[in-house]
Design a protein around this motif. Structure first.
Motif: not given
Length: 136
Positions: A126-136
């Motif tokens: 899963i592109d976890f870092s991409y999802i985390e980046g949505l919250f920045k």
């Protein structure tokens, strides 16, 4: 007496065979998400570590997330009932506003879905870092 021995013999073979087949079916890698990006109109992701929520309606972002989730195959693991906490509760909605899939993404390798933990196979994550980046 002879009939009882035949029944016992069959049970001695049948029970282990059924258990092996059930274990094999459970551990077969499977796709948890199998959706067309065009069928998803919005995605709502709730971050369990911060309490923040993001709603995604941009087609490009939806396409990226759905395509990534479609590509990952998972192996079902232990029951997730009774475990507390999560990272990203992710709900995908169709054009009518109905939730069509809800999964909880705990890391690039682990999700919760329908009461079980699932682990991603090593070939695709899963592109976890991409999802985390949505919250920045």
């Amino acid at each position: 007496m002879i009939c009882l021995k035949k029944t016992t013999k069959w049970l001695l073979w049948l029970v282990p065979l059924v258990l092996i087949l059930l274990f094999g079916l459970v551990s077969i890698p499977q796709h948890v998400v199998n959706l067309k990006p065009a069928d998803v109109s919005r995605i709502v992701i709730f971050d369990g570590s911060t309490g923040r929520e993001v709603e995604i309606t941009e087609a490009q972002v939806i396409r990226h997330i759905v395509t990534n989730l479609n590509e990952v195959t998972f192996e079902r693991g232990k029951l997730s009932i009774g475990y507390m906490g999560f990272r990203f509760r992710t709900t995908l909605y169709n054009d009518e506003g109905k939730a069509i899939k809800t999964i909880t993404i705990n890391s690039a390798e682990v999700i919760r879905y329908k009461g079980f933990f699932y682990t991603a196979n090593k070939d695709k994550r899963i592109d976890f870092s991409y999802i985390e980046g949505l919250f920045k």
